[in-house]
Design a protein around this motif. Sequence first.
Motif, PDB file in Angstrom:
ATOM      1  N   GLU A 184      10.815   1.437  -6.552  1.00 46.49           N
ATOM      2  CA  GLU A 184       9.653   0.891  -5.867  1.00 46.49           C
ATOM      3  C   GLU A 184       9.091   1.953  -4.938  1.00 46.49           C
ATOM      4  OE1 GLU A 184       8.308  -3.302  -4.173  1.00 46.49           O
ATOM      5  OE2 GLU A 184      10.180  -2.583  -3.284  1.00 46.49           O
ATOM      6  N   LEU A 185       7.809   2.294  -5.145  1.00 48.07           N
ATOM      7  CA  LEU A 185       7.179   3.337  -4.345  1.00 48.07           C
ATOM      8  C   LEU A 185       6.806   2.798  -2.976  1.00 48.07           C
ATOM      9  CD1 LEU A 185       6.969   4.351  -7.287  1.00 48.07           C
ATOM     10  CD2 LEU A 185       4.843   5.436  -6.629  1.00 48.07           C
ATOM     11  N   MET A 186       6.981   3.638  -1.981  1.00 48.24           N
ATOM     12  CA  MET A 186       6.574   3.263  -0.629  1.00 48.24           C
ATOM     13  C   MET A 186       5.046   3.207  -0.583  1.00 48.24           C
ATOM     14  SD  MET A 186       9.240   5.471   1.668  1.00 48.24           S
ATOM     15  CE  MET A 186       8.674   4.730   3.186  1.00 48.24           C
ATOM     16  N   LYS A 187       4.521   2.233   0.138  1.00 55.57           N
ATOM     17  CA  LYS A 187       3.076   2.102   0.248  1.00 55.57           C
ATOM     18  C   LYS A 187       2.538   3.132   1.232  1.00 55.57           C
ATOM     19  CE  LYS A 187       2.783  -2.780  -0.840  1.00 55.57           C
ATOM     20  NZ  LYS A 187       2.409  -4.121  -0.385  1.00 55.57           N
ATOM     21  N   ALA A 188       1.487   3.802   0.805  1.00 57.12           N
ATOM     22  CA  ALA A 188       0.819   4.770   1.675  1.00 57.12           C
ATOM     23  C   ALA A 188      -0.102   4.022   2.637  1.00 57.12           C
ATOM     24  CB  ALA A 188       0.011   5.762   0.840  1.00 57.12           C
ATOM     25  N   LYS A 189      -0.580   4.724   3.629  1.00 57.98           N
ATOM     26  CA  LYS A 189      -1.430   4.131   4.656  1.00 57.98           C
ATOM     27  C   LYS A 189      -2.642   3.431   4.052  1.00 57.98           C
ATOM     28  CE  LYS A 189      -4.002   5.269   8.816  1.00 57.98           C
ATOM     29  NZ  LYS A 189      -4.437   6.330   9.718  1.00 57.98           N
ATOM     30  N   VAL A 190      -3.308   4.051   3.090  1.00 55.14           N
ATOM     31  CA  VAL A 190      -4.514   3.472   2.505  1.00 55.14           C
ATOM     32  C   VAL A 190      -4.195   2.137   1.815  1.00 55.14           C
ATOM     33  CG1 VAL A 190      -4.357   4.794   0.337  1.00 55.14           C
ATOM     34  CG2 VAL A 190      -6.561   3.935   1.111  1.00 55.14           C
ATOM     35  N   GLU A 191      -3.060   2.040   1.143  1.00 51.35           N
ATOM     36  CA  GLU A 191      -2.689   0.776   0.492  1.00 51.35           C
ATOM     37  C   GLU A 191      -2.329  -0.282   1.535  1.00 51.35           C
ATOM     38  OE1 GLU A 191       0.195  -1.174  -2.923  1.00 51.35           O
ATOM     39  OE2 GLU A 191       0.445   0.947  -2.431  1.00 51.35           O
ATOM     40  N   ARG A 192      -1.620   0.102   2.571  1.00 54.19           N
ATOM     41  CA  ARG A 192      -1.279  -0.853   3.631  1.00 54.19           C
ATOM     42  C   ARG A 192      -2.534  -1.405   4.301  1.00 54.19           C
ATOM     43  NH1 ARG A 192       2.495   3.193   4.909  1.00 54.19           N
ATOM     44  NH2 ARG A 192       1.328   3.701   6.798  1.00 54.19           N
ATOM     45  N   GLU A 193      -3.524  -0.537   4.509  1.00 50.37           N
ATOM     46  CA  GLU A 193      -4.778  -0.979   5.122  1.00 50.37           C
ATOM     47  C   GLU A 193      -5.524  -1.953   4.223  1.00 50.37           C
ATOM     48  OE1 GLU A 193      -6.749   2.715   5.942  1.00 50.37           O
ATOM     49  OE2 GLU A 193      -5.643   3.025   7.827  1.00 50.37           O
ATOM     50  N   LEU A 194      -5.585  -1.658   2.916  1.00 53.55           N
ATOM     51  CA  LEU A 194      -6.237  -2.576   1.975  1.00 53.55           C
ATOM     52  C   LEU A 194      -5.508  -3.914   1.920  1.00 53.55           C
ATOM     53  CD1 LEU A 194      -7.127  -0.200  -0.993  1.00 53.55           C
ATOM     54  CD2 LEU A 194      -8.743  -1.489   0.421  1.00 53.55           C
ATOM     55  N   VAL A 224      -1.493   6.926  -6.543  1.00 54.42           N
ATOM     56  CA  VAL A 224      -0.108   7.059  -6.092  1.00 54.42           C
ATOM     57  C   VAL A 224      -0.254   7.583  -4.674  1.00 54.42           C
ATOM     58  CG1 VAL A 224       2.081   8.273  -6.362  1.00 54.42           C
ATOM     59  CG2 VAL A 224       0.816   7.497  -8.386  1.00 54.42           C
ATOM     60  N   GLY A 225      -0.005   6.715  -3.715  1.00 53.01           N
ATOM     61  CA  GLY A 225      -0.296   7.067  -2.331  1.00 53.01           C
ATOM     62  C   GLY A 225      -1.784   7.268  -2.169  1.00 53.01           C
ATOM     63  N   SER A 226      -2.192   8.385  -1.602  1.00 56.65           N
ATOM     64  CA  SER A 226      -3.619   8.660  -1.423  1.00 56.65           C
ATOM     65  C   SER A 226      -4.197   9.481  -2.575  1.00 56.65           C
ATOM     66  CB  SER A 226      -3.847   9.393  -0.099  1.00 56.65           C
ATOM     67  OG  SER A 226      -3.124  10.612  -0.099  1.00 56.65           O
ATOM     68  N   GLN A 227      -3.363   9.876  -3.531  1.00 53.81           N
ATOM     69  CA  GLN A 227      -3.812  10.690  -4.667  1.00 53.81           C
ATOM     70  C   GLN A 227      -4.357   9.781  -5.767  1.00 53.81           C
ATOM     71  OE1 GLN A 227      -3.726  14.161  -5.183  1.00 53.81           O
ATOM     72  NE2 GLN A 227      -4.777  13.748  -7.100  1.00 53.81           N
ATOM     73  N   ALA A 228      -5.610   9.997  -6.160  1.00 53.52           N
ATOM     74  CA  ALA A 228      -6.250   9.216  -7.224  1.00 53.52           C
ATOM     75  C   ALA A 228      -6.021   9.893  -8.571  1.00 53.52           C
ATOM     76  CB  ALA A 228      -7.737   9.080  -6.951  1.00 53.52           C
ATOM     77  N   PHE A 229      -5.836   9.077  -9.607  1.00 48.38           N
ATOM     78  CA  PHE A 229      -5.644   9.571 -10.968  1.00 48.38           C
ATOM     79  C   PHE A 229      -6.631   8.897 -11.907  1.00 48.38           C
ATOM     80  CE2 PHE A 229      -1.512  10.394  -9.079  1.00 48.38           C
ATOM     81  CZ  PHE A 229      -1.264  11.679  -9.515  1.00 48.38           C
ATOM     82  N   LYS A 265      -3.002  -4.512  -7.236  1.00 49.94           N
ATOM     83  CA  LYS A 265      -4.463  -4.398  -7.350  1.00 49.94           C
ATOM     84  C   LYS A 265      -5.115  -5.057  -6.144  1.00 49.94           C
ATOM     85  CE  LYS A 265      -8.372  -5.525 -10.269  1.00 49.94           C
ATOM     86  NZ  LYS A 265      -8.878  -6.410 -11.313  1.00 49.94           N
ATOM     87  N   TYR A 266      -5.969  -4.296  -5.461  1.00 51.48           N
ATOM     88  CA  TYR A 266      -6.738  -4.777  -4.317  1.00 51.48           C
ATOM     89  C   TYR A 266      -8.201  -4.576  -4.664  1.00 51.48           C
ATOM     90  CZ  TYR A 266      -2.186  -3.880  -2.221  1.00 51.48           C
ATOM     91  OH  TYR A 266      -0.842  -3.841  -1.967  1.00 51.48           O
ATOM     92  N   GLY A 267      -8.932  -5.651  -4.913  1.00 46.00           N
ATOM     93  CA  GLY A 267     -10.315  -5.502  -5.380  1.00 46.00           C
ATOM     94  C   GLY A 267     -10.295  -4.809  -6.728  1.00 46.00           C
ATOM     95  N   GLU A 268     -10.892  -3.637  -6.798  1.00 47.30           N
ATOM     96  CA  GLU A 268     -10.901  -2.863  -8.051  1.00 47.30           C
ATOM     97  C   GLU A 268      -9.993  -1.634  -7.983  1.00 47.30           C
ATOM     98  OE1 GLU A 268     -12.352  -3.903 -10.884  1.00 47.30           O
ATOM     99  OE2 GLU A 268     -12.756  -5.694  -9.704  1.00 47.30           O
ATOM    100  N   ARG A 269      -9.166  -1.542  -6.956  1.00 46.80           N
ATOM    101  CA  ARG A 269      -8.284  -0.380  -6.797  1.00 46.80           C
ATOM    102  C   ARG A 269      -6.852  -0.748  -7.173  1.00 46.80           C
ATOM    103  NH1 ARG A 269      -9.438   2.969  -1.470  1.00 46.80           N
ATOM    104  NH2 ARG A 269      -8.116   4.421  -2.599  1.00 46.80           N
ATOM    105  N   TYR A 270      -6.251   0.122  -7.986  1.00 45.18           N
ATOM    106  CA  TYR A 270      -4.872  -0.071  -8.433  1.00 45.18           C
ATOM    107  C   TYR A 270      -3.967   0.961  -7.763  1.00 45.18           C
ATOM    108  CZ  TYR A 270      -6.754  -2.819 -12.341  1.00 45.18           C
ATOM    109  OH  TYR A 270      -7.386  -3.765 -13.104  1.00 45.18           O
ATOM    110  N   PHE A 271      -2.769   0.534  -7.392  1.00 47.26           N
ATOM    111  CA  PHE A 271      -1.765   1.417  -6.802  1.00 47.26           C
ATOM    112  C   PHE A 271      -0.462   1.236  -7.556  1.00 47.26           C
ATOM    113  CE2 PHE A 271      -4.851   0.899  -3.515  1.00 47.26           C
ATOM    114  CZ  PHE A 271      -4.866   2.106  -2.831  1.00 47.26           C
ATOM    115  N   LEU A 272       0.121   2.347  -8.027  1.00 50.60           N
ATOM    116  CA  LEU A 272       1.424   2.262  -8.693  1.00 50.60           C
ATOM    117  C   LEU A 272       2.444   1.753  -7.686  1.00 50.60           C
ATOM    118  CD1 LEU A 272       3.171   2.740 -11.191  1.00 50.60           C
ATOM    119  CD2 LEU A 272       3.452   5.107 -10.441  1.00 50.60           C
ATOM    120  N   SER A 273       3.167   0.702  -8.065  1.00 49.00           N
ATOM    121  CA  SER A 273       4.098   0.055  -7.147  1.00 49.00           C
ATOM    122  C   SER A 273       5.556   0.186  -7.585  1.00 49.00           C
ATOM    123  CB  SER A 273       3.727  -1.422  -7.014  1.00 49.00           C
ATOM    124  OG  SER A 273       4.671  -2.111  -6.249  1.00 49.00           O
ATOM    125  N   GLN A 274       5.831  -0.082  -8.878  1.00 48.36           N
ATOM    126  CA  GLN A 274       7.213  -0.043  -9.367  1.00 48.36           C
ATOM    127  C   GLN A 274       7.283   0.607 -10.746  1.00 48.36           C
ATOM    128  OE1 GLN A 274       8.700  -4.052  -9.434  1.00 48.36           O
ATOM    129  NE2 GLN A 274       8.884  -4.174  -7.217  1.00 48.36           N
TER     130      GLN A 274
END
Length: 137
Positions: free
Chosen positions: A112-122, A38-43, A92-101
């Motif tokens: 809908e969650l705003m994309k953090a910098k790390v997700e935008r870069e991926l 969720v953003g830059s926080q990994a779970f 999902k980008y490669g093997e990384r998942y980001f909560l989106s909605q």
Amino acid sequence: MKRTVLAAAVAVALSAAISAQGQMVTRATAQIPFEFNVGSQAFPAGKCEITLNVHPGVVRVWCEGARDGAMALSSRVTKTLPVRQGKLVFNKYGERYFLSQIWLPGQWAGHELMKAKVERELAARQRGSEQTVLALR
């Protein structure tokens, strides 16, 4: 002077109470079988609790086994018909998942969650993303 300050404080408290009534705090849980961000926080994978409307436009996520929770800004997204089953949508980008909605059952509107910098870069490095959908309980 004291009456003016007291009257102002009462007015602020009443307006906060009235605006809080329009936003109902909602909690949902999900068993997530993969690590995600969720953003830059990994779970870690596992049981997670999602709280909507902590403040208007704010989502809070906490998972068992995580040191910290995360808060993210969200915007409202709508469908033409209400969703039957609540769901979480992950990008999902490669093997990384980001909560989106986040969609609650019976609702026309989701979060809908705003994309953090790390997700935008991926997303910029890859051509598109896959989406993974999980049911809410």
